[in-house]
Every structure is written in C-alpha cells, then in structure tokens.
Design a protein around this motif. Sequence first.
Motif, PDB file in Angstrom:
ATOM      1  N   GLY A 255       0.746  -1.060  -0.029  1.00 29.41           N
ATOM      2  CA  GLY A 255      -0.041   0.047  -0.042  1.00 29.41           C
ATOM      3  C   GLY A 255       0.957   1.343  -0.019  1.00 29.41           C
ATOM      4  O   GLY A 255       0.295   2.361  -0.087  1.00 29.41           O
ATOM      5  N   VAL A 256       2.142   0.934   0.156  1.00 29.49           N
ATOM      6  CA  VAL A 256       2.912   2.219  -0.044  1.00 29.49           C
ATOM      7  C   VAL A 256       3.561   2.409  -1.427  1.00 29.49           C
ATOM      8  O   VAL A 256       4.042   1.502  -1.908  1.00 29.49           O
ATOM      9  N   VAL A 257       3.598   3.611  -1.914  1.00 29.95           N
ATOM     10  CA  VAL A 257       4.370   3.847  -3.193  1.00 29.95           C
ATOM     11  C   VAL A 257       5.930   3.441  -3.143  1.00 29.95           C
ATOM     12  O   VAL A 257       6.357   3.476  -2.245  1.00 29.95           O
ATOM     13  N   GLU A 258       6.017   3.002  -4.283  1.00 31.86           N
ATOM     14  CA  GLU A 258       7.466   2.306  -4.436  1.00 31.86           C
ATOM     15  C   GLU A 258       8.416   3.506  -4.364  1.00 31.86           C
ATOM     16  O   GLU A 258       8.238   4.320  -4.900  1.00 31.86           O
ATOM     17  N   LEU A 259       9.323   3.102  -3.545  1.00 34.39           N
ATOM     18  CA  LEU A 259      10.603   4.065  -3.284  1.00 34.39           C
ATOM     19  C   LEU A 259      11.285   4.444  -4.744  1.00 34.39           C
ATOM     20  O   LEU A 259      11.394   3.316  -5.723  1.00 34.39           O
ATOM     21  N   PRO A 260      11.431   5.584  -5.181  1.00 40.23           N
ATOM     22  CA  PRO A 260      12.251   5.851  -6.375  1.00 40.23           C
ATOM     23  C   PRO A 260      13.619   5.501  -6.431  1.00 40.23           C
ATOM     24  O   PRO A 260      14.067   4.955  -5.267  1.00 40.23           O
ATOM     25  N   GLY A 261      14.123   5.153  -7.604  1.00 40.55           N
ATOM     26  CA  GLY A 261      15.360   4.518  -7.729  1.00 40.55           C
ATOM     27  C   GLY A 261      16.584   5.376  -7.128  1.00 40.55           C
ATOM     28  O   GLY A 261      17.520   4.556  -6.450  1.00 40.55           O
ATOM     29  N   ASN A 262      16.397   6.713  -6.962  1.00 45.41           N
ATOM     30  CA  ASN A 262      17.344   7.416  -6.410  1.00 45.41           C
ATOM     31  C   ASN A 262      17.628   7.157  -4.889  1.00 45.41           C
ATOM     32  O   ASN A 262      18.454   7.556  -4.076  1.00 45.41           O
ATOM     33  N   GLU A 263      16.382   6.942  -4.289  1.00 44.59           N
ATOM     34  CA  GLU A 263      16.479   6.690  -2.808  1.00 44.59           C
ATOM     35  C   GLU A 263      16.993   5.151  -2.318  1.00 44.59           C
ATOM     36  O   GLU A 263      16.882   4.494  -1.418  1.00 44.59           O
ATOM     37  N   LYS A 264      17.292   4.270  -3.463  1.00 50.72           N
ATOM     38  CA  LYS A 264      17.692   3.129  -3.313  1.00 50.72           C
ATOM     39  C   LYS A 264      18.974   2.768  -3.468  1.00 50.72           C
ATOM     40  O   LYS A 264      19.847   3.887  -3.729  1.00 50.72           O
ATOM     41  N   MET A 265      19.919   1.719  -3.099  1.00 52.40           N
ATOM     42  CA  MET A 265      21.348   1.527  -3.214  1.00 52.40           C
ATOM     43  C   MET A 265      21.550   0.999  -4.756  1.00 52.40           C
ATOM     44  O   MET A 265      20.943   0.055  -5.008  1.00 52.40           O
ATOM     45  N   HIS A 266      22.493   1.538  -4.999  1.00 51.86           N
ATOM     46  CA  HIS A 266      23.078   1.169  -6.616  1.00 51.86           C
ATOM     47  C   HIS A 266      24.504   0.506  -6.402  1.00 51.86           C
ATOM     48  O   HIS A 266      24.853  -0.206  -7.218  1.00 51.86           O
ATOM     49  N   SER A 267      25.262   0.954  -5.263  1.00 53.77           N
ATOM     50  CA  SER A 267      26.405   0.267  -4.720  1.00 53.77           C
ATOM     51  C   SER A 267      26.460   0.137  -3.281  1.00 53.77           C
ATOM     52  O   SER A 267      25.946   1.078  -2.649  1.00 53.77           O
ATOM     53  N   VAL A 268      27.292  -0.777  -2.817  1.00 52.90           N
ATOM     54  CA  VAL A 268      27.510  -0.917  -1.409  1.00 52.90           C
ATOM     55  C   VAL A 268      29.025  -1.087  -0.927  1.00 52.90           C
ATOM     56  O   VAL A 268      29.769  -1.565  -1.886  1.00 52.90           O
ATOM     57  N   ARG A 269      29.395  -0.305   0.074  1.00 54.00           N
ATOM     58  CA  ARG A 269      30.974  -0.546   0.660  1.00 54.00           C
ATOM     59  C   ARG A 269      30.711  -0.598   1.880  1.00 54.00           C
ATOM     60  O   ARG A 269      30.103  -0.467   2.764  1.00 54.00           O
ATOM     61  N   VAL A 270      31.565  -1.905   2.417  1.00 52.61           N
ATOM     62  CA  VAL A 270      31.563  -2.326   3.647  1.00 52.61           C
ATOM     63  C   VAL A 270      33.095  -2.104   4.131  1.00 52.61           C
ATOM     64  O   VAL A 270      33.870  -2.696   3.555  1.00 52.61           O
TER      65      VAL A 270
END
Length: 383
Positions: A51-66
């Motif tokens: 029921g919640v609008v899908e997060l836009p792509g810019n608010e998601k992760m495209h790369s991760v560093r640990v």
Amino acid sequence: MKPNIIHSIVVCLTAALPFMVACSSQNESLPDTTDAALYLNIATLEQTKSGVVELPGNEKMHSVRVVVLHENGTVEHNRHYSLEGAQEKKYIILKVSPNEKKKIFLFANEENVSVMEDVTGENQTLTDFFNSYNENSSGFADAVNGLYFAPDYSGGKPIPMSSMYEIDFTEGKVEKTFYVVRVATKFTVNFMNWRNEEVTVTSFTLASHADKNFLMARVRDSEQNRKFFDGKTWIEWLKDVSDASSETDDYTTTEAAGWLKDYELPTQADKAKTYTHGTVTVGKPTVDINYPDNSKPGVAKNVPVFYLPESMNLKKDATDGEQEYTMSIQIQEREEPFTFPLPNLKALFRNTHVVVNITFNSREIMVDVIPYSNVPLEPVFGL
C-alpha cells in the motif's frame, strides 16, 4: 512519523542463510565452524510496504561498500559491491577475526560524491578516499568522520548513504540487519485547490537550509541526546520512530517520539541557502453538488518533490535547539507572496521526509506539514 526518506520507514528483514549465500556471488565462501563470521543484511532505512508507493530509484542502493575495523582501529575489510540496478537490500558474508570489538562502516552510492572535502580542505572523490585504505591501514575512522561534501541530488542521482555500527564478537558469528541512512532530507509539496479556477504558483521557496553535510552523521554525545535516546543508538532510535510512524500518521506520534536536534554540520557549510522551485499549475476542483463527499480538490499535474541537505536553522529564542524553516508561495494573482514558518517541523536531521500539504480556498491558504510521512493527511493545521 513516517520517515519515508526520510526520518524513515523501516522493515527489519531476517534472512535464512541459504538465501543470503545465493544472493551474492561476491560473498566469501561459507565460513568453517571455527571461523568468526559477519552476516550483513544491509538495508535502506525504510522498506516498501504493502500500500506504500514504491521508493524511487535514487532513494535505493546502487552500490555498497563495507569497511570493517579491528579493535585497534586498523582495516580488516574494505569491500565494494556493485549492485544490479537499484536495490533496497544487499546480503553479504565476511570472515572476520574473532574475540574483538569491531566498527563496521557502511556506505551506499559513493559514486555520486565527486568532490569530497576533509578538515584540511583537501579535495578528492569519495572512491579515491576509500581506495587509499588497504588492509591493516590505520586512521580510517577519524578520517571518514571528518569528511564533508556539497550533495548533488539533481537529475535523479542516487543519494549517498552511510552508517556505523559497533559489534562485539564474543561469539562465532553476528547476524543482523544493518541500515544505511540517506545523507539528505526530502520534501513533498502537495497543492490542493478548492477555488473555482486554476491556480498558478509562479514560484515557491524554502529558506535557511545548508549546502554541505558530513558524510557520517555527527550526533553529539551530549546529556540531551543520552536522555533522548534512552540507551539506544541514534540509528536504533530512528528505526523505532519509523516503526511507530508506519502504524499511524497522527502527528501526535511524531511529537511523542521527539526531535533529534543536537547534531553537527560542517563549519564550512552555508546554513542560509534558499531553495526555489519554479511554476506549478494547480487544476480546478471536481465538485459534485448532489454528493459533496465525491468532490475532489484540484491538484498539481506534477507534485513537487525535492531533496535538500541535512540542515540546522535555530529558531529565535529557542533554548533546546528547536529549528524553524520559512516557506514563501507566490501565486500569479498576488503582488506579495504568502510567507510563513512551516508548522510542525522542529528539526531537519538527515533522512527526514517532510510532507507539506497546501490547500487553496477562496480567501486563504491552508498549510499542513507532516514530517516523516509518505501518506498525505487531511489538513489539521491552518495558516
């Protein structure tokens, strides 16, 4: 408080080990029973719910560093993972040395920080900074905590994210969800028109935001914050706020959780910037005289959504760090703009989503601000 981006919605995911292994070809091989292991479920601070609008792509992760540090502060792991498209979670397994406390630094979308500054004023890309720290390097924690930059959120660029956790490896493995927090605040401005003609907003502004942020959140270890968090870390507090706000959009939930006000911005930041948005046309309402409940206000064809840096504009005479931000709305038929402080907004810490509902009636403008929310409410506060 619905931190959609922001002070944010959180869903804590628990993943079975086989699924974690299958999800990433870049993970280390499954550790032996004698190895210590770190099982990371890295997630954005809010997850999409039914029921919640899908997060836009810019608010998601495209790369991760640990980056994992030994107890003595030297680098144990510095791993970068490119993701296939925009993701809300990433599973990673790392072998680590046992029986010591560690710091775990997490970053997402580092590629969107092209110019990073440190306390010495030296400029470099964030990736170059990370690549300068190899295994057994020292000084990473102090250096990364001093980094700041001017965010660029234009054109749908992925938003940088960061977080840090401290883990005591007294057992053979640690498995939990770790959240990354967006270095941004989000504004959604909903215009609702009950006049009998279109309304043209020639521009609107938001005053007194900052232009630079630290990469890592600089939440002070102050008495005010210790009482506020009540034994939790600030990320745990933010998660709890998100969980509570996902259950109800009532502003009393926001007030009950409180406002994180005691944090730092770079001394080099200009805190008096003004954001300006261009023309917005708000359509005419649909009025059903026979069935008034079916009437609907006119709305903007494209709802203004924009991102600003974490900011701090102290309210005049405030004694507890309360902040205040001013909006001006210029409409075509008036010479002077409507100017007012945003109600219900007492701080602008990173990952806060502010929803501003503006209603045009025949003789007034109604303004309703819903921090941390991604679902518009009926107006309850009018100016």
